[in-house]
Design an enzyme around this catalytic site. Structure first.
Site, PDB file in Angstrom:
ATOM      1  N   LYS A  70      25.479 -88.469  42.183  1.00  0.00           N
ATOM      2  CA  LYS A  70      24.183 -88.451  41.859  1.00  0.00           C
ATOM      3  C   LYS A  70      23.611 -89.648  42.129  1.00  0.00           C
ATOM      4  O   LYS A  70      22.258 -89.492  42.156  1.00  0.00           O
ATOM      5  CB  LYS A  70      23.349 -87.094  41.000  1.00  0.00           C
ATOM      6  CG  LYS A  70      24.266 -85.882  40.739  1.00  0.00           C
ATOM      7  CD  LYS A  70      24.832 -85.578  42.238  1.00  0.00           C
ATOM      8  CE  LYS A  70      23.640 -85.120  43.358  1.00  0.00           C
ATOM      9  NZ  LYS A  70      25.295 -84.205  44.421  1.00  0.00           N
ATOM     10  N   TRP A  75      25.632 -91.267  50.904  1.00  0.00           N
ATOM     11  CA  TRP A  75      24.803 -91.896  51.719  1.00  0.00           C
ATOM     12  C   TRP A  75      25.479 -93.431  52.432  1.00  0.00           C
ATOM     13  O   TRP A  75      25.916 -93.379  53.169  1.00  0.00           O
ATOM     14  CB  TRP A  75      23.542 -92.556  51.196  1.00  0.00           C
ATOM     15  CG  TRP A  75      22.378 -93.160  52.055  1.00  0.00           C
ATOM     16  CD1 TRP A  75      22.228 -93.492  53.146  1.00  0.00           C
ATOM     17  CD2 TRP A  75      21.400 -93.959  51.708  1.00  0.00           C
ATOM     18  NE1 TRP A  75      21.452 -94.153  53.857  1.00  0.00           N
ATOM     19  CE2 TRP A  75      20.865 -93.714  52.880  1.00  0.00           C
ATOM     20  CE3 TRP A  75      20.474 -93.833  50.498  1.00  0.00           C
ATOM     21  CZ2 TRP A  75      19.065 -95.444  53.330  1.00  0.00           C
ATOM     22  CZ3 TRP A  75      19.318 -94.511  50.183  1.00  0.00           C
ATOM     23  CH2 TRP A  75      18.706 -94.869  51.621  1.00  0.00           C
ATOM     24  N   HIS A 137      34.552 -91.903  40.830  1.00  0.00           N
ATOM     25  CA  HIS A 137      33.870 -91.961  39.647  1.00  0.00           C
ATOM     26  C   HIS A 137      33.913 -92.614  38.829  1.00  0.00           C
ATOM     27  O   HIS A 137      32.956 -92.502  37.670  1.00  0.00           O
ATOM     28  CB  HIS A 137      32.852 -90.457  39.847  1.00  0.00           C
ATOM     29  CG  HIS A 137      31.691 -89.697  41.077  1.00  0.00           C
ATOM     30  ND1 HIS A 137      30.941 -90.974  41.327  1.00  0.00           N
ATOM     31  CD2 HIS A 137      32.014 -88.444  41.142  1.00  0.00           C
ATOM     32  CE1 HIS A 137      30.452 -89.738  42.034  1.00  0.00           C
ATOM     33  NE2 HIS A 137      31.331 -88.859  42.023  1.00  0.00           N
ATOM     34  N   SER A 167      18.311 -85.112  40.006  1.00  0.00           N
ATOM     35  CA  SER A 167      19.198 -84.318  41.217  1.00  0.00           C
ATOM     36  C   SER A 167      20.428 -84.102  40.393  1.00  0.00           C
ATOM     37  O   SER A 167      20.917 -82.999  41.265  1.00  0.00           O
ATOM     38  CB  SER A 167      19.475 -86.752  42.014  1.00  0.00           C
ATOM     39  OG  SER A 167      20.673 -86.049  42.999  1.00  0.00           O
ATOM     40  N   ARG A 294      20.300 -83.476  49.612  1.00  0.00           N
ATOM     41  CA  ARG A 294      18.167 -82.408  48.929  1.00  0.00           C
ATOM     42  C   ARG A 294      17.341 -83.152  49.531  1.00  0.00           C
ATOM     43  O   ARG A 294      16.551 -83.801  50.441  1.00  0.00           O
ATOM     44  CB  ARG A 294      18.759 -82.261  47.645  1.00  0.00           C
ATOM     45  CG  ARG A 294      17.165 -81.019  46.534  1.00  0.00           C
ATOM     46  CD  ARG A 294      18.267 -81.401  45.307  1.00  0.00           C
ATOM     47  NE  ARG A 294      17.657 -82.875  44.605  1.00  0.00           N
ATOM     48  CZ  ARG A 294      16.057 -83.326  44.725  1.00  0.00           C
ATOM     49  NH1 ARG A 294      14.947 -82.123  44.196  1.00  0.00           N
ATOM     50  NH2 ARG A 294      15.864 -84.028  44.394  1.00  0.00           N
ATOM     51  N   LYS A 295      15.934 -83.908  48.686  1.00  0.00           N
ATOM     52  CA  LYS A 295      15.460 -84.944  48.941  1.00  0.00           C
ATOM     53  C   LYS A 295      15.198 -86.651  49.257  1.00  0.00           C
ATOM     54  O   LYS A 295      15.260 -86.294  50.961  1.00  0.00           O
ATOM     55  CB  LYS A 295      14.316 -84.262  47.906  1.00  0.00           C
ATOM     56  CG  LYS A 295      13.433 -83.629  47.976  1.00  0.00           C
ATOM     57  CD  LYS A 295      12.154 -83.625  46.684  1.00  0.00           C
ATOM     58  CE  LYS A 295      11.166 -82.479  46.785  1.00  0.00           C
ATOM     59  NZ  LYS A 295      10.799 -82.444  45.632  1.00  0.00           N
TER      60      LYS A 295
HETATM   61  P1  A3P Z   1      18.174 -85.620  45.641  1.00  0.00           P
HETATM   62  O1  A3P Z   1      18.777 -84.636  44.381  1.00  0.00           O
HETATM   63  O2  A3P Z   1      17.404 -86.396  44.502  1.00  0.00           O
HETATM   64  O3  A3P Z   1      17.365 -85.887  46.755  1.00  0.00           O
HETATM   65  P2  A3P Z   1      25.377 -88.441  45.459  1.00  0.00           P
HETATM   66  O4  A3P Z   1      26.189 -88.566  46.965  1.00  0.00           O
HETATM   67  O5  A3P Z   1      25.631 -89.555  44.833  1.00  0.00           O
HETATM   68  O6  A3P Z   1      25.934 -87.080  45.466  1.00  0.00           O
HETATM   69  O7  A3P Z   1      24.130 -87.918  45.292  1.00  0.00           O
HETATM   70  C1  A3P Z   1      23.291 -87.535  46.375  1.00  0.00           C
HETATM   71  C2  A3P Z   1      21.188 -87.506  46.262  1.00  0.00           C
HETATM   72  O8  A3P Z   1      21.542 -88.558  47.614  1.00  0.00           O
HETATM   73  C3  A3P Z   1      20.898 -86.472  46.338  1.00  0.00           C
HETATM   74  O9  A3P Z   1      19.528 -87.114  45.932  1.00  0.00           O
HETATM   75  C4  A3P Z   1      20.759 -86.314  48.101  1.00  0.00           C
HETATM   76  O10 A3P Z   1      19.620 -86.086  48.515  1.00  0.00           O
HETATM   77  C5  A3P Z   1      20.573 -88.480  48.362  1.00  0.00           C
HETATM   78  N1  A3P Z   1      21.189 -88.178  49.752  1.00  0.00           N
HETATM   79  C6  A3P Z   1      21.822 -88.271  49.979  1.00  0.00           C
HETATM   80  N2  A3P Z   1      22.428 -88.106  51.382  1.00  0.00           N
HETATM   81  C7  A3P Z   1      21.690 -89.000  51.667  1.00  0.00           C
HETATM   82  C8  A3P Z   1      20.948 -90.192  52.775  1.00  0.00           C
HETATM   83  N3  A3P Z   1      21.444 -89.934  54.191  1.00  0.00           N
HETATM   84  N4  A3P Z   1      20.377 -91.079  52.623  1.00  0.00           N
HETATM   85  C9  A3P Z   1      19.128 -90.968  51.223  1.00  0.00           C
HETATM   86  N5  A3P Z   1      19.622 -89.938  50.338  1.00  0.00           N
HETATM   87  C10 A3P Z   1      20.942 -89.266  50.418  1.00  0.00           C
END
Ligand code: A3P
Length: 328
Positions: A70, A75, A137, A167, A294-295
Site C-alpha cells: 500500500k 503506480w 514485498h 490505504s 482508491r484516492k
Molecule cells: P490510497 O489507498 O491512499 O488511495 P499499492 O499499489 O502499493 O497497493 O498502493 C495503493 C495505493 O496507491 C492506494 O492509495 C492507491 O490509490 C494508490 N495508487 C494507485 N495507483 C496510483 C497512481 N497511479 N498514482 C498515485 N497513487 C496511486
C-alpha cells in the site's frame, strides 16, 4: 533453466509453522515471524516466499520493484513498465491500456511462485523479455541471495506510514471479512495498534523501510529509494530519476517533445482508474482490480487518524528513523 516447480515440501512448511514465533493480528488473524518479518499463516504466501527465496535466479538485467504493501506499488509498476517499454509501442497502444499494472509486472513470491494466478504466466521465467520486470514485498534481508549477488537493480517505493495504514485498512477490509467472517469489524485504532507493533503481513514496516533506505545509501547503483510523496510532488523529476537508474535516460529530444509528461499522465491514477480493464475483475482471486486505485492522495490519513494517534506515530518515527536521515 528456471522453472516454477515446487521445491519446498508441505511437511517442511508445517514444521516451520509449528516452530516459528506466532502473534495474532486483530486478536484473530494468525501471523508467523520468519527471518524477522511476519507472514499470514492461512495463505500460501509463506510457502511461496520460501520457494522464491530458494529457487529464483536473478539476471543482471532484472529490474525489481520492491515495496511495503500500500505504498504505491501499482503506480511504480506502471511507471517502470512505461519507461522500459517506451520504444516498443506507440503511446496509444500501451499495454497499460489493456492490462492492470499487476498483470504486467509479476509479484515474485505470489504470482510467479504461487498458484492463485488469474492471467497467463510464463512457464519459464526465461520467456520474459529482457529486462525482466518483477515485484516483491519481501524485505531486503530476506531477498534471495541471487538478487543481492547479481547486478540486477531494485527500485523501492516508500510512503508516509499514516497514509499507508489508511490505504491498508480500505484494501484489506473485504478480504479480511472473507477470512474472518462478517462480524469482524475492526476500527482504525485496531489497524493503527497492530501496525505500530509491527504485527502486519510483511511488517514490521519500519524495519522494511529502513533496510532498503540503508541499502540505497550504501549501494546507490543497486537500490533506488523513491517516496510516494516526492512522486506526487514532482512526478516528472522522479520519473527521470527512474529512467536514469535503469540505464534508459530520456533524451533531450524526448524531454522537449514532452515524452516524460506523457508517461506521467498515462500512469496517473485518474487515467488508470478510468480504464475499463482496471474497473472489473480480480487479482490473485481475492482483490478487486479497482481496489488498487482508491484516492491516491498525500495526507488522506487526517480524515481517519486522531491527533493522539498522529502524535504517537510522530514519536515512533523519530525513534525508528533516528540517525538514518529518513523522514516523512
Ligand atoms: P490510497 O489507498 O491512499 O488511495 P499499492 O499499489 O502499493 O497497493 O498502493 C495503493 C495505493 O496507491 C492506494 O492509495 C492507491 O490509490 C494508490 N495508487 C494507485 N495507483 C496510483 C497512481 N497511479 N498514482 C498515485 N497513487 C496511486
Amino acid at each position: 533453466e528456471e522453472e516454477t516447480r515446487v521445491v519446498v515440501s508441505d511437511e517442511e512448511v508445517e514444521q516451520l509453522k509449528q516452530s516459528l514465533p506466532k502473534e495474532l493480528s486483530f486478536g484473530k488473524l494468525e501471523l508467523i515471524k520468519y527471518q524477522g518479518f511476519w507472514y499470514a499463516v492461512d495463505t500460501d504466501l509463506f510457502k511461496t516466499s520460501l520457494m522464491f527465496q530458494r529457487h529464483f535466479s536473478a539476471k543482471d538485467s532484472d529490474l525489481i520493484v520492491a515495496s511495503f504493501p500500500k505504498t504505491g506499488t501499482t503506480w511504480l509498476k506502471a511507471l517502470l513498465y512505461s519507461v522500459v517499454n517506451r520504444f516498443k509501442h506507440p503511446s496509444n497502444q500501451s499495454p497499460l491500456l489493456t492490462h492492470h499494472p499487476h498483470e504486467l509486472v509479476y509479484r515474485l513470491e505470489n504470482d510467479i511462485y504461487g498458484e492463485a494466478f488469474e492471467y497467463p504466466r510464463p512457464h519459464h521465467l526465461s520467456e520474459l523479455p529482457s529486462p525482466r520486470l518483477f515485484h516483491t514485498h519481501l524485505s531486503f534481508t530476506t531477498l534471495p541471495e541471487t538478487i543481492k549477488a547479481s547486478r540486477c537493480r531494485v527500485l523501492y517505493i516508500a510512503r508516509n506510514p499514516l497514509d499507508t495504514i489508511v490505504s491498508f485498512m480500505f484494501f484489506v477490509l473485504k478480504p479480511l471479512k472473507m477470512i474472518l467472517g462478517d462480524d469482524f469489524q475492526p476500527t482504525i485504532q485496531d489497524f493503527f495498534e497492530d501496525f505500530c507493533a509491527g504485527k502486519i503481513c510483511h511488517g514490521p514496516f519500519f524495519d522494511h523501510v529502513v533496510e532498503y533506505w540503508k541499502q540505497s545509501l550504501e549501494q546507490p547503483n543497486k537500490v533506488l529509494f523513491l517516496k510516494y510523496e516526492d512522486l506526487k510532488e514532482d512526478p516528472t523529476f522522479q520519473l527521470k530519476r527512474v529512467a536514469e537508474f535503469v540505464g534508459m535516460p530520456f533524451s533531450c529530444i524526448e524531454e522537449s517533445e514532452g515524452a516524460v509528461e506523457e508517461l506521467v499522465e498515462m500512469c496517473s491514477i485518474n487515467n488508470l482508474k478510468e480504464l475499463e480493464v482496471n474497473k472489473t475483475g480480480v487479482i490473485n482471486k481475492i482483490h478487486d482490480k479497482k481496489s488498487y486505485f482508491r484516492k491516491g492522495e498525500v495526507g488522506d490519513w487526517s480524515h481517519y487518524i486522531t491527533p493522539t494517534m498522529a502524535e504517537r506515530m510522530k514519536k515512533l518515527m523519530e525513534e525508528k528513523f533516528e540517525g538514518t536521515g529518513l523522514s516523512f
